[in-house]
Scaffold this motif. Sequence first.
Motif, PDB file in Angstrom:
ATOM      1  N   ILE A 179      59.825   1.669  52.059  1.00 20.16           N
ATOM      2  CA  ILE A 179      59.280   0.459  52.676  1.00 20.16           C
ATOM      3  C   ILE A 179      58.771  -0.470  51.576  1.00 20.16           C
ATOM      4  CG2 ILE A 179      57.452  -0.465  54.150  1.00 20.16           C
ATOM      5  CD1 ILE A 179      57.653   2.075  55.828  1.00 20.16           C
ATOM      6  N   LYS A 180      59.268  -1.680  51.573  1.00 17.62           N
ATOM      7  CA  LYS A 180      58.915  -2.659  50.549  1.00 17.62           C
ATOM      8  C   LYS A 180      57.737  -3.530  50.986  1.00 17.62           C
ATOM      9  CE  LYS A 180      59.862  -5.181  46.772  1.00 17.62           C
ATOM     10  NZ  LYS A 180      59.756  -4.649  45.404  1.00 17.62           N
ATOM     11  N   SER A 181      57.773  -3.969  52.237  1.00 20.73           N
ATOM     12  CA  SER A 181      56.782  -4.935  52.698  1.00 20.73           C
ATOM     13  C   SER A 181      56.600  -4.816  54.206  1.00 20.73           C
ATOM     14  CB  SER A 181      57.250  -6.349  52.330  1.00 20.73           C
ATOM     15  OG  SER A 181      56.381  -7.329  52.834  1.00 20.73           O
ATOM     16  N   VAL A 182      55.374  -5.083  54.669  1.00 21.77           N
ATOM     17  CA  VAL A 182      55.082  -5.087  56.099  1.00 21.77           C
ATOM     18  C   VAL A 182      54.460  -6.432  56.450  1.00 21.77           C
ATOM     19  CG1 VAL A 182      53.882  -3.954  57.999  1.00 21.77           C
ATOM     20  CG2 VAL A 182      54.669  -2.600  56.054  1.00 21.77           C
ATOM     21  N   GLN A 183      55.008  -7.070  57.478  1.00 20.77           N
ATOM     22  CA  GLN A 183      54.533  -8.383  57.906  1.00 20.77           C
ATOM     23  C   GLN A 183      53.990  -8.280  59.330  1.00 20.77           C
ATOM     24  OE1 GLN A 183      58.103 -10.738  57.566  1.00 20.77           O
ATOM     25  NE2 GLN A 183      57.942 -10.921  55.342  1.00 20.77           N
ATOM     26  N   PHE A 184      52.734  -8.636  59.498  1.00 21.90           N
ATOM     27  CA  PHE A 184      52.098  -8.610  60.811  1.00 21.90           C
ATOM     28  C   PHE A 184      51.948 -10.038  61.339  1.00 21.90           C
ATOM     29  CE2 PHE A 184      50.408  -4.782  58.689  1.00 21.90           C
ATOM     30  CZ  PHE A 184      50.850  -3.813  59.588  1.00 21.90           C
ATOM     31  N   PHE A 185      52.447 -10.267  62.542  1.00 19.09           N
ATOM     32  CA  PHE A 185      52.319 -11.558  63.207  1.00 19.09           C
ATOM     33  C   PHE A 185      51.450 -11.372  64.454  1.00 19.09           C
ATOM     34  CE2 PHE A 185      56.174 -11.688  60.787  1.00 19.09           C
ATOM     35  CZ  PHE A 185      56.311 -12.999  60.347  1.00 19.09           C
TER      36      PHE A 185
END
Length: 254
Positions: A179-185
């Motif tokens: 996992i490189k990046s996690v984006q929360f919206f």
Amino acid sequence: MEQVSKINPFSIDHIVVNVDEKYQKNIQFIEEVNRLGLPYIPSKGKGNKGFKASNLWIGDEYFEFIYIKSKDGGGWIKDWVDKYNSGHRGVIGLFLKTNNIEKTTELLKSFGISNPERISFPFFFKLINFSAKWQNAYLPYFDEVPFQLGFQQVDTPQIEEKMRKRMVPNSKANGIDGIKSVQFFGPFTSRDFEWLKNVFYCIKEDTNQLNIPLKNDQSIHFYISETIETRVLLNSKGKVLTPLLIENLRILNF
């Protein structure tokens, strides 16, 4: 949290997702996940008569999909069971790996973090009790987004290495390393952002975005949005993945 460097001293460990049973039983969905190069065998994983966990191993990180089968959840995390039974589906938690959970909780005690605790639940007709070989600590929920950040530490490096060897089948065999990046919206509030800036070293792009750099060239990002969604970008070495949607989770290539 005061930082010596401009990188937070944590890395992504795993993401917990509340799911309907179909994501563990539907053959067409399981085959779709495997075709993407993400080996998925939901029949494996811990559980009992109250809950079932299935794992999707992505290098050294993973997704943990949770289906709650009974009102009490079989000893699974009570607050998460209550939210599941009230209709919550989607990402409920992201755990960061820490090398010293006691120190981490001490540093963050003024920000509402829980004391370190172990998951424990009965199985095999309640004759045996499983107690985790790791400890978790949980930060509070956001104001309007039903989601928690947490920290985890495995008891010893030797146990951690044994656990890593059991993370199979793994997408790493297909060139998808982690996992490189996690984006929360979601409808994050100004108070949420101020709180995050106190807990972590953050980079504020604008009033609607906050970035948290982590170890291993990983990162977490928060975006103010009317819709609640989590996007996870995988380190796929240039391999283009068809986006995979699981509840409010969208898995993409970096």
